[in-house]
Write a protein that holds these residues in place. Sequence first.
Motif, PDB file in Angstrom:
ATOM      1  N   ARG A 182       0.837  -1.210   0.000  1.00 46.60           N
ATOM      2  CA  ARG A 182       0.000   0.000   0.000  1.00 46.60           C
ATOM      3  C   ARG A 182       0.869   1.257   0.000  1.00 46.60           C
ATOM      4  NH1 ARG A 182      -5.701   1.322   2.861  1.00 46.60           N
ATOM      5  NH2 ARG A 182      -5.873   3.455   2.089  1.00 46.60           N
ATOM      6  N   ASP A 183       1.974   1.234   0.757  1.00 47.96           N
ATOM      7  CA  ASP A 183       2.891   2.377   0.752  1.00 47.96           C
ATOM      8  C   ASP A 183       3.426   2.627  -0.658  1.00 47.96           C
ATOM      9  OD1 ASP A 183       2.638   2.662   3.507  1.00 47.96           O
ATOM     10  OD2 ASP A 183       4.357   1.367   3.926  1.00 47.96           O
ATOM     11  N   ILE A 184       3.807   1.545  -1.327  1.00 46.74           N
ATOM     12  CA  ILE A 184       4.350   1.659  -2.680  1.00 46.74           C
ATOM     13  C   ILE A 184       3.270   2.133  -3.643  1.00 46.74           C
ATOM     14  CG2 ILE A 184       5.308   0.327  -4.606  1.00 46.74           C
ATOM     15  CD1 ILE A 184       6.708  -1.419  -2.478  1.00 46.74           C
ATOM     16  N   PHE A 185       2.076   1.576  -3.510  1.00 45.26           N
ATOM     17  CA  PHE A 185       0.961   1.974  -4.370  1.00 45.26           C
ATOM     18  C   PHE A 185       0.667   3.463  -4.209  1.00 45.26           C
ATOM     19  CE2 PHE A 185      -3.458   2.636  -5.477  1.00 45.26           C
ATOM     20  CZ  PHE A 185      -3.670   1.813  -6.577  1.00 45.26           C
ATOM     21  N   ALA A 186       0.691   3.941  -2.984  1.00 44.71           N
ATOM     22  CA  ALA A 186       0.413   5.352  -2.733  1.00 44.71           C
ATOM     23  C   ALA A 186       1.466   6.253  -3.376  1.00 44.71           C
ATOM     24  CB  ALA A 186       0.336   5.613  -1.231  1.00 44.71           C
ATOM     25  N   GLU A 187       2.711   5.783  -3.427  1.00 46.79           N
ATOM     26  CA  GLU A 187       3.784   6.555  -4.068  1.00 46.79           C
ATOM     27  C   GLU A 187       3.619   6.593  -5.582  1.00 46.79           C
ATOM     28  OE1 GLU A 187       7.842   5.762  -3.108  1.00 46.79           O
ATOM     29  OE2 GLU A 187       7.381   5.299  -1.007  1.00 46.79           O
ATOM     30  N   ILE A 188       3.228   5.474  -6.157  1.00 42.07           N
ATOM     31  CA  ILE A 188       3.179   5.349  -7.612  1.00 42.07           C
ATOM     32  C   ILE A 188       1.850   5.851  -8.169  1.00 42.07           C
ATOM     33  CG2 ILE A 188       3.319   3.730  -9.542  1.00 42.07           C
ATOM     34  CD1 ILE A 188       5.941   4.271  -7.942  1.00 42.07           C
ATOM     35  N   GLU A 189       0.768   5.538  -7.493  1.00 41.23           N
ATOM     36  CA  GLU A 189      -0.561   5.955  -7.934  1.00 41.23           C
ATOM     37  C   GLU A 189      -1.099   6.978  -6.937  1.00 41.23           C
ATOM     38  OE1 GLU A 189      -1.602   5.070 -10.798  1.00 41.23           O
ATOM     39  OE2 GLU A 189      -0.222   3.426 -11.248  1.00 41.23           O
ATOM     40  N   TYR A 190      -2.269   6.704  -6.391  1.00 43.72           N
ATOM     41  CA  TYR A 190      -2.863   7.564  -5.365  1.00 43.72           C
ATOM     42  C   TYR A 190      -3.430   6.666  -4.282  1.00 43.72           C
ATOM     43  CZ  TYR A 190      -2.699  10.977  -9.147  1.00 43.72           C
ATOM     44  OH  TYR A 190      -2.281  11.782 -10.178  1.00 43.72           O
ATOM     45  N   ASP A 191      -3.195   7.026  -3.050  1.00 43.59           N
ATOM     46  CA  ASP A 191      -3.672   6.190  -1.955  1.00 43.59           C
ATOM     47  C   ASP A 191      -5.191   6.041  -1.987  1.00 43.59           C
ATOM     48  OD1 ASP A 191      -3.029   4.746   0.613  1.00 43.59           O
ATOM     49  OD2 ASP A 191      -4.432   6.240   1.384  1.00 43.59           O
ATOM     50  N   ASP A 192      -5.885   7.086  -2.441  1.00 45.78           N
ATOM     51  CA  ASP A 192      -7.341   7.029  -2.492  1.00 45.78           C
ATOM     52  C   ASP A 192      -7.847   5.939  -3.427  1.00 45.78           C
ATOM     53  OD1 ASP A 192      -7.409   9.120  -0.753  1.00 45.78           O
ATOM     54  OD2 ASP A 192      -7.909  10.657  -2.222  1.00 45.78           O
ATOM     55  N   LEU A 193      -7.015   5.536  -4.406  1.00 49.11           N
ATOM     56  CA  LEU A 193      -7.418   4.504  -5.354  1.00 49.11           C
ATOM     57  C   LEU A 193      -7.282   3.100  -4.776  1.00 49.11           C
ATOM     58  CD1 LEU A 193      -5.834   5.618  -8.756  1.00 49.11           C
ATOM     59  CD2 LEU A 193      -8.272   5.463  -8.219  1.00 49.11           C
ATOM     60  N   TYR A 194      -6.528   2.948  -3.707  1.00 48.70           N
ATOM     61  CA  TYR A 194      -6.149   1.621  -3.231  1.00 48.70           C
ATOM     62  C   TYR A 194      -7.375   0.777  -2.863  1.00 48.70           C
ATOM     63  CZ  TYR A 194      -3.895  -2.057  -0.518  1.00 48.70           C
ATOM     64  OH  TYR A 194      -3.480  -3.267  -0.046  1.00 48.70           O
ATOM     65  N   SER A 195      -8.252   1.326  -2.042  1.00 45.47           N
ATOM     66  CA  SER A 195      -9.401   0.547  -1.563  1.00 45.47           C
ATOM     67  C   SER A 195     -10.322   0.133  -2.693  1.00 45.47           C
ATOM     68  CB  SER A 195     -10.189   1.349  -0.520  1.00 45.47           C
ATOM     69  OG  SER A 195      -9.396   1.589   0.626  1.00 45.47           O
ATOM     70  N   ALA A 196     -10.526   1.018  -3.658  1.00 43.80           N
ATOM     71  CA  ALA A 196     -11.462   0.737  -4.750  1.00 43.80           C
ATOM     72  C   ALA A 196     -10.876  -0.158  -5.820  1.00 43.80           C
ATOM     73  CB  ALA A 196     -11.928   2.049  -5.378  1.00 43.80           C
ATOM     74  N   THR A 197      -9.563  -0.370  -5.796  1.00 47.15           N
ATOM     75  CA  THR A 197      -8.925  -1.220  -6.813  1.00 47.15           C
ATOM     76  C   THR A 197      -8.270  -2.424  -6.137  1.00 47.15           C
ATOM     77  OG1 THR A 197      -6.945   0.195  -6.727  1.00 47.15           O
ATOM     78  CG2 THR A 197      -8.572   0.686  -8.416  1.00 47.15           C
ATOM     79  N   TYR A 198      -7.026  -2.310  -5.820  1.00 46.25           N
ATOM     80  CA  TYR A 198      -6.262  -3.438  -5.297  1.00 46.25           C
ATOM     81  C   TYR A 198      -6.861  -3.985  -3.998  1.00 46.25           C
ATOM     82  CZ  TYR A 198      -2.133  -6.242  -4.135  1.00 46.25           C
ATOM     83  OH  TYR A 198      -1.276  -7.269  -3.834  1.00 46.25           O
TER      84      TYR A 198
END
Length: 298
Positions: A182-198
């Motif tokens: 999740r830390d990496i995802f937030a750096e590369i994409e947007y943390d707000d996208l994490y719950s709705a996608t991955y």
Amino acid sequence: MNEITDITAKYQPIYIEEHFKSLEGLHTFSLQFFKDVAELYDVLTRIKNIERNPTGYSIDDAPILGLLVRIGKLLKECVKYYEQDNAEIIAIIERPLIEASTIATYLMLNGQAAIEDYRKCSYKDRLRILRDLESGSPFFETKAGKRLLASVQEKMVFEGLTKDDFAEQKKNKWKLQGKSFRDIFAEIEYDDLYSATYGMMSESIHGSWNESMDWGLVRNDDGTFSAFTNHHPADIRFMTPTINFTIRPFRLWLERINAYDDNFKGTMDWIERVNTRLFRTFDSLYDGEYNAKQSKAP
């Protein structure tokens, strides 16, 4: 480049516009487009700057290339189930595809230290195999055990690693540079996208009550549930957001190997542009009841 031209030549304005007038036309177009994007990714993994890499790629590049190959293969599987109108299997495959895209991008943005750490983190369970050997596990007396052990030892010898070379990885609990995905995802994409996608996709892997309500059950009028054993149909929304995650790592790869010329930039821009238009057009036409196998003109 001939392969790329052969793939994209069909996308003339009249071909595109005639398919963007209805949901049925969009689905027909999208299936071909998604197949072609997967083929384009296959081609891009085989592109080589001969001056930079006269034969193959070094161990500094190979981990990234391996992830890009994984993206291409998984995307082809997504397309196969999209053609079969099976959204549930797509939901399972998308999660590792997004993970591969995100990690590949992270490695290319964070340099050699991140790539080396990524390689070493992959040995977590393989080191456990070596510990089991030392503890006298009878599994390693079997043919399967001997083959597995030989594979682990051969890889470590190739990389020049010993079981004592993983102190940092152990300290970081085998997380890439000490970061959760999740830390990496937030750096590369947007943390707000994490719950709705991955995040939500994890339910397709592990199962949950919400996953069962979405895919495996039908709610009756009296509040009870019955089994839903058919596959749920797939529409454009199951593919375009995932493809959006894959575009950046391929751009970065072409830049990394000094092959990102105007032609390749145009190809990547085209994928992004068409993918975005597909999603927006579908969203504007969709009425909540669409089935890809039925014609529904607006």
